[in-house]
Each structure stands twice: as C-alpha cells, then as structure tokens.
Motif scaffolding. Structure first.
Motif, PDB file in Angstrom:
ATOM      1  N   ARG A 169       0.860  -1.185   0.000  1.00  0.00           N
ATOM      2  CA  ARG A 169       0.000   0.000   0.000  1.00  0.00           C
ATOM      3  C   ARG A 169       0.896   1.235   0.000  1.00  0.00           C
ATOM      4  O   ARG A 169       2.096   1.157   0.269  1.00  0.00           O
ATOM      5  CB  ARG A 169      -0.904   0.019   1.235  1.00  0.00           C
ATOM      6  N   GLN A 170       0.271   2.365  -0.275  1.00  0.00           N
ATOM      7  CA  GLN A 170       0.966   3.652  -0.193  1.00  0.00           C
ATOM      8  C   GLN A 170       0.747   4.221   1.208  1.00  0.00           C
ATOM      9  O   GLN A 170      -0.361   4.178   1.745  1.00  0.00           O
ATOM     10  CB  GLN A 170       0.402   4.608  -1.243  1.00  0.00           C
ATOM     11  N   ASN A 171       1.818   4.748   1.813  1.00  0.00           N
ATOM     12  CA  ASN A 171       1.740   5.336   3.150  1.00  0.00           C
ATOM     13  C   ASN A 171       2.118   6.811   3.101  1.00  0.00           C
ATOM     14  O   ASN A 171       3.182   7.159   2.570  1.00  0.00           O
ATOM     15  CB  ASN A 171       2.687   4.609   4.112  1.00  0.00           C
ATOM     16  N   LEU A 172       1.267   7.664   3.646  1.00  0.00           N
ATOM     17  CA  LEU A 172       1.508   9.107   3.669  1.00  0.00           C
ATOM     18  C   LEU A 172       1.422   9.601   5.105  1.00  0.00           C
ATOM     19  O   LEU A 172       0.389   9.455   5.759  1.00  0.00           O
ATOM     20  CB  LEU A 172       0.472   9.837   2.811  1.00  0.00           C
ATOM     21  N   LEU A 173       2.507  10.159   5.602  1.00  0.00           N
ATOM     22  CA  LEU A 173       2.550  10.678   6.969  1.00  0.00           C
ATOM     23  C   LEU A 173       2.802  12.178   6.922  1.00  0.00           C
ATOM     24  O   LEU A 173       3.769  12.632   6.291  1.00  0.00           O
ATOM     25  CB  LEU A 173       3.664   9.997   7.779  1.00  0.00           C
TER      26      LEU A 173
END
Length: 380
Positions: free
Chosen positions: A180-184
């Motif tokens: 998955r893509q993770n954006l923090l």
C-alpha cells in the motif's frame, strides 16, 4: 507554481478555481507529484501550510481511475487524532470531489456519537477519515473492511504514532494490505517518530518545508508576565481592549476551560468552552458558532491544538502553557495561517517562567516579554 503544472486530473481545476486556489504552497508543490506517482511520503511542514490539500488533491486524482468497487471496502484510509479534525479533513475531500466525473464518496467516523448511523452510512464509501477507537469498533462489527486499502494517511502523524495511540495503531496497521501507499504528515517530527517511519514507510519521499524549530513568521508572539491571581483580569483586559472578533484561548483542563468561559460570560464577553468531556453535538456546535463569528471567545483544551483550521483567526491566547514545546507550536499555529498574520499571546506566571524558557529554547526563538505590574486591571 500553478496547480495545473502538478499532474492533477484536469477535472479538479474547476473546483480549484472556484475555491480561489490560485497557487500551490511549497508542501503541495512537493507532495502532489510524489503522491500521484504512488510514492510513500513523509511531509513535515509548519501549521497552516496547506498540508491537507497536499494529500487530498492527488488522492482524488488517483482515485479517478482506481476506485475499489466492493461495498464496505475503502480505497483510502485517513487516521486522525480528534473528532474535530476528522470532520474537517472529510469536508476537504467532499469539497474537492464535488465536480469529479468519477464520484468519490467520503465519510468521517469518530466516537462520542451513536455507532449505528455510521454503520449504515458506510455503504459505498471510498475515502474514510477516522479516529482510531471508532474505526476499530466498526471493523469488529464488520461495517467496514480494510483489506482493500490502497493508501493509508496519518494526519498529525507524530500524535498518531506516540504512546497514546500506539496499541490502536498497531492493530489498525495489522489489518491493512502489506502492499500500500503510506503518507505521513505532521508539523513536527521527533526522534521516536523518525524511527517508527523507517519501519512504516518504504523508500519515502521526505519533504521538510520548514525546520522543526521554526515557527511561522506571520505569528507575532508576546508573553505577559503576571501573578496567578491576576490572570483572569488580564485576559479580560486584553479581550476588551484589542478589538479581536475571534480569540481562541487554551487552558490546561476541561475544568479550567469551563471556569474561564463562565467568568468571561459573567463579565459580558461571549464565550464557550470546548473539551473532550462535552458531547460531540455540543463540541461541533461550539466550533461552528466560533467559526461563524457568533461567539467571540472559544476556550479549549489541547483538543483544538492540532490541525483545526479557523480561517483568518486573529489571536490565540495561552491562558496556561502546554506541557511540551511541540504542543506550544501546534497551539499558536492556529493563527498566522495561509498568509494571514496573527497574534499569539501567553500569560506566564512566576511558576511557569522556567518552563517558558524551555519552550523558547526548543523553538529557537525568544518571545517579547511584557511586564504587567503597572497595568491597571481594576474593574476587569
């Protein structure tokens, strides 16, 4: 830089123009292309810098060709620390998705209200904005499934990954697909978060728009040094003599917030208190009235210190200092947003003076000091 040069779906341009988003902020210029390419992102930027739109716009653009169609299986999961922030972020998704050819349904879920209406409304949701506790409750009830999540967003990531949310976040992450893509995104980054992101993020695009110690230049910071028993009169003096139409006052607890608001009302100042012990309806209505200019002063705990956007808020007052320098930066960041200047005022007692020195040292900036011994507070 114009949004038209960032690779977004052209269908978004009309709503951007309608909402008068003429120019992309630095965090948006850097984050949008990376998110469109499917990269993991760690975005660190000062409060009021446009972080929410920097992930909402590219995610909506990507979803135009990549929607999960299975019912109750969401494509995008955004996890936030508070109910108020959940509502605010979902409204941004709703605003920008209004004119898209491929309809995107977004929803905010949070505790403090009945779970049943949320369970029913989750039919056909593509983007879910959630607080951790309520999200897990909905998953356990099989009202929503996380096995098809393509992108995870942690807004106010430093808060979401600290000890207070650690167990819940571990349970949520275990339910997600490994690929998955993770954006923090966060306004501040500490060493603990840095080590966690190394595990959570895969070859991320690291975007740091402002140094951690820097506070927005548009915020005029002032500290009034005052005896504890004169704090109340000084607050009322400042409110009655500065002409502010909106002031956000921070207190150390819900009990203190209620007491401060009650005293202001007794002295003819329109005020309301907001904190975690109040019902969600009361909290939502108080914030709505404050944003609409129907009440002059909103007294809050650190519930409203993070992420909440109150357009053109002229002043923030720390009636009591927060525990950590990071929380101080988040608090004052409610003003001086989106190129609009603001005042951040702290009322500092002798007992708080040492702690305030630590805050200034961590912030890397000295705050103007004003003595109040000769100030005539009689009648306030």
């Amino acid at each position: 830089m114009s949004f038209t040069n960032l690779g977004l779906a052209p269908a978004l341009f009309d709503v951007l123009a309608e909402k008068q988003y003429a120019k992309a902020y630095p965090i948006q210029q850097a984050a949008i292309p990376a998110i469109l390419k499917g990269k993991d992102v760690l975005g660190i930027a000062a409060t009021g810098s446009g972080k929410t739109a920097s992930f909402v716009l590219p995610l909506l653009s990507n979803l135009q060709n990549n929607l999960v169609t299975k019912n109750r299986h969401v494509s995008v999961l955004v996890v936030v620390p508070t109910r108020e922030l959940a509502v605010q972020v979902q409204k941004v998704f709703q605003t920008f998705s209004s004119g898209l050819p491929q309809k995107v349904k977004s929803m905010a879920v949070y505790g403090g209200v009945s779970v049943n209406p949320q369970m029913i409304a989750l039919q056909g949701v593509n983007v879910l904005v959630a607080t951790p506790g309520r999200l897990l409750e909905l998953v356990e009830s099989k009202a929503v499934h996380l096995s098809a999540v393509k992108t995870l967003v942690l807004d106010e990531a430093d808060k979401m990954l600290n000890l207070g949310f650690k167990d819940e976040m571990n349970r949520i992450i275990a339910l997600l697909p490994q690929k998955r893509q993770n954006l923090l995104f966060s306004a501040t980054l500490n060493d603990d978060l840095d080590s966690i992101t190394q595990v959570l993020l895969h070859q991320p695009e690291v975007i740091k728009i402002a140094p951690q110690k820097e506070t927005p230049a548009l915020i005029n910071q002032v500290a009034y040094f005052v005896q504890e028993e004169k704090k109340g009169p000084l607050l009322r003096y400042l409110l009655k003599n500065n002409g502010w139409q909106q002031v956000l006052v921070f207190a150390s607890s819900g009990f203190r917030a209620d007491a401060i608001a009650d005293k202001l009302i007794k002295n003819g100042i329109d005020a309301e208190a907001i904190h975690g012990k109040k019902s969600q309806w009361v909290r939502t209505e108080a914030l709505r009235q404050f944003k609409a200019g129907e009440i002059q002063v909103l007294v809050s705990t650190d519930l409203l210190a993070r992420g909440i956007d109150i357009e053109f808020l002229p002043c923030v007052i720390n009636y009591e200092l927060p525990r950590s320098p990071k929380d101080y930066i988040h608090r004052i960041g409610r003003t001086g947003r989106a190129e609009s200047p603001g005042d951040a005022i702290s009322l500092v007692t002798p007992d708080e003076e040492h702690h305030f020195k630590i805050i200034q040292k961590k912030m890397g900036r000295m705050v103007e000091r004003i003595e109040t011994e000769d100030l005539n507070l009689k009648g306030y």
